[in-house]
Design a protein around this motif. Structure first.
Motif, short mmCIF file in Angstrom:
data_model
loop_
_atom_site.label_atom_id
_atom_site.label_comp_id
_atom_site.label_asym_id
_atom_site.label_seq_id
_atom_site.Cartn_x
_atom_site.Cartn_y
_atom_site.Cartn_z
N GLN A 1 0.83 -1.21 0.00
CA GLN A 1 0.00 0.00 0.00
C GLN A 1 0.86 1.26 0.00
OE1 GLN A 1 -2.31 -1.10 3.43
NE2 GLN A 1 -4.22 -1.16 2.25
N GLU B 1 2.31 -6.38 -6.31
CA GLU B 1 1.12 -6.24 -5.48
C GLU B 1 0.62 -4.79 -5.51
OE1 GLU B 1 -0.28 -7.26 -0.97
OE2 GLU B 1 1.67 -8.08 -1.58
N LYS C 1 -1.22 -4.04 -8.66
CA LYS C 1 -2.58 -4.60 -8.65
C LYS C 1 -3.53 -3.69 -7.87
CE LYS C 1 -1.46 -9.47 -9.13
NZ LYS C 1 -1.20 -10.68 -8.33
N LEU C 2 -3.04 -3.14 -6.76
CA LEU C 2 -3.89 -2.23 -5.96
C LEU C 2 -4.23 -0.98 -6.77
CD1 LEU C 2 -2.18 -2.42 -2.43
CD2 LEU C 2 -4.33 -3.48 -3.15
N ALA D 1 -6.80 -1.78 -9.37
CA ALA D 1 -8.17 -1.96 -8.82
C ALA D 1 -8.89 -0.62 -8.72
CB ALA D 1 -8.11 -2.63 -7.45
N ARG D 2 -8.11 0.48 -8.60
CA ARG D 2 -8.75 1.80 -8.53
C ARG D 2 -8.58 2.57 -9.84
NH1 ARG D 2 -6.98 5.40 -5.46
NH2 ARG D 2 -4.97 4.55 -4.91
N VAL E 1 -6.03 3.55 -11.41
CA VAL E 1 -4.97 4.54 -11.53
C VAL E 1 -4.04 4.13 -12.67
CG1 VAL E 1 -3.01 5.62 -10.34
CG2 VAL E 1 -5.13 5.16 -9.08
N PRO F 1 -7.13 8.73 -14.35
CA PRO F 1 -6.61 8.02 -13.17
C PRO F 1 -7.50 8.22 -11.95
CG PRO F 1 -5.06 9.72 -13.91
CD PRO F 1 -6.16 9.66 -14.91
N GLY F 2 -7.79 7.13 -11.26
CA GLY F 2 -8.56 7.20 -10.02
C GLY F 2 -10.06 7.17 -10.23
N LEU F 3 -10.48 7.29 -11.49
CA LEU F 3 -11.92 7.26 -11.77
C LEU F 3 -12.32 5.80 -12.02
CD1 LEU F 3 -14.51 8.94 -12.22
CD2 LEU F 3 -13.94 9.00 -14.63
N ASP G 1 -17.53 2.44 -11.15
CA ASP G 1 -18.74 2.84 -10.41
C ASP G 1 -18.29 3.64 -9.19
OD1 ASP G 1 -21.23 3.06 -9.26
OD2 ASP G 1 -21.18 1.06 -8.39
N PRO G 2 -17.77 4.85 -9.42
CA PRO G 2 -17.07 5.57 -8.35
C PRO G 2 -17.95 5.97 -7.18
CG PRO G 2 -17.36 6.97 -10.26
CD PRO G 2 -17.79 5.60 -10.67
#
Lengths: 227, 227
Positions: free
Chosen positions: B14, B54, B57-58, B61-62, B64, B79-81, B84-85
């Protein structure tokens, strides 16, 4: 069980994550519920525990679930709503961003105040009044009232009974306060006055007055922000 | 390099993901850019390649970054959108959700059409006209024009030059079309007519006319959806 999504070229963990998301959408697991442990999920979904762990991390990255160390994994309060769901922090021109966020508030919030006047329960009005008083106290003590401010606007959004806007308002308001230095605000009297007018109009169920008071309130804010 | 975020109780992956997100926000990696490979990132951030994998992958998932198999990892277009935000798919009462989404469109889109009339470039108007014609063709051929419809409203949002709304409109419009069966629409003539009026008003830079045409357009839609 998982064959159908395999064609999308997703990893096994992604497929398991989608399956678990479906369980939540079908309300098999509800908001706040603790998920079964890794072993149980692995058995049910017929995959290894490592895959379950990876799937849970993917769901946590999108705030569908929350991992509480030593306690377990829980369905999040607002599943799928991430901290910055519109990716606003990636927009580089922060001044422009704040201006445009404020424009969106001006489009939405007066109408929402009107809906709140039509649909707020007496308990919701009481909550708004309490938050107003708390804000006034903070202002008189020269303390930051940003957080309470967001609470008030969120309470109004919730009272509108529109199911979308309560997710939207805090995102927009938080983004504005993140990107703009609001510590030197001179609008104390105007804030106190217009907040009171909004809540009073909601209380007496006067939709048009609530709408206009919110327009004035946001108008002052916009002038002050100089954006 | 990564000590500062350690106190938040985040996993190493993270922390690495946050660091990589910062690189993107600082525009060291821009939209569409290919990220360095795992080995280079691992060396730079002084962590193992498994941790880099890893972290990626995180971020994926968002939304980015986007992982393209065999090609590499790229900074996403928005990025970041996420898909289904607002977590709308987790709201169970779909009829209510569609009604409330439509209400939000009625609050935002007429004002956006007005801004588009003030700020659209001739090239943007040309694009809108082309999409209008494509929609009319689909309607006359009795084909689904949902996707082109979203394109038109997105083009108007983009032309408004507001940096927030172009993210918002497609989310709302896609959600409505996902949750409601729009195949039996009888509003063909009204759709063609009001689309033309909106684009014409934007073309001649008449903000009020654009706003009113959008209000009429959404009004017809809302009646038709019977929500």
């Amino acid at each position: 069980m998982l064959e159908s999504s395999q064609q999308k070229g997703q990893s096994l963990a992604q497929q398991v994550a989608s399956k678990m998301e479906e369980f939540i959408k079908e309300q098999r697991y509800k908001v706040g519920d603790k998920l079964p442990n890794e072993f149980e999920l692995a058995t049910e979904l017929n995959v290894g525990r490592g895959t379950i762990r990876e799937a849970i991390k993917l769901l946590a990255a999108r705030n569908v679930v929350i991992i509480q160390r030593g306690k377990g994994t829980f369905v999040s309060e607002n599943p799928g709503l991430t901290e910055d769901p519109l990716g606003l922090s990636f927009i580089t021109d922060k001044k422009r961003l704040s201006h445009d966020l404020m424009d969106v508030r001006v489009m939405i919030e007066p109408e929402i105040a009107k809906l709140a006047a039509e649909h707020a329960t007496p308990a919701e009005v009481e909550e708004m009044e309490a938050i107003c008083l708390a804000i006034e106290k903070l202002i008189h003590e020269n303390k930051n009232h940003e957080e309470k401010d967001i609470q008030l606007h969120s309470a109004i959004a919730k009272a509108s009974k529109n199911v979308v806007v309560p997710s939207l308002i805090p995102i927009i308001q938080t983004a504005i306060s993140l990107f703009i230095n609001l510590t030197n605000r001179s609008l104390k009297e105007e804030t106190i006055e217009t907040h009171r007018q909004i809540v009073e109009a909601i209380k007496i169920k006067d939709g048009e007055a609530a709408k206009k008071a919110m327009q004035r309130h946001l108008g002052y804010n916009k002038d002050e922000l100089n954006i």
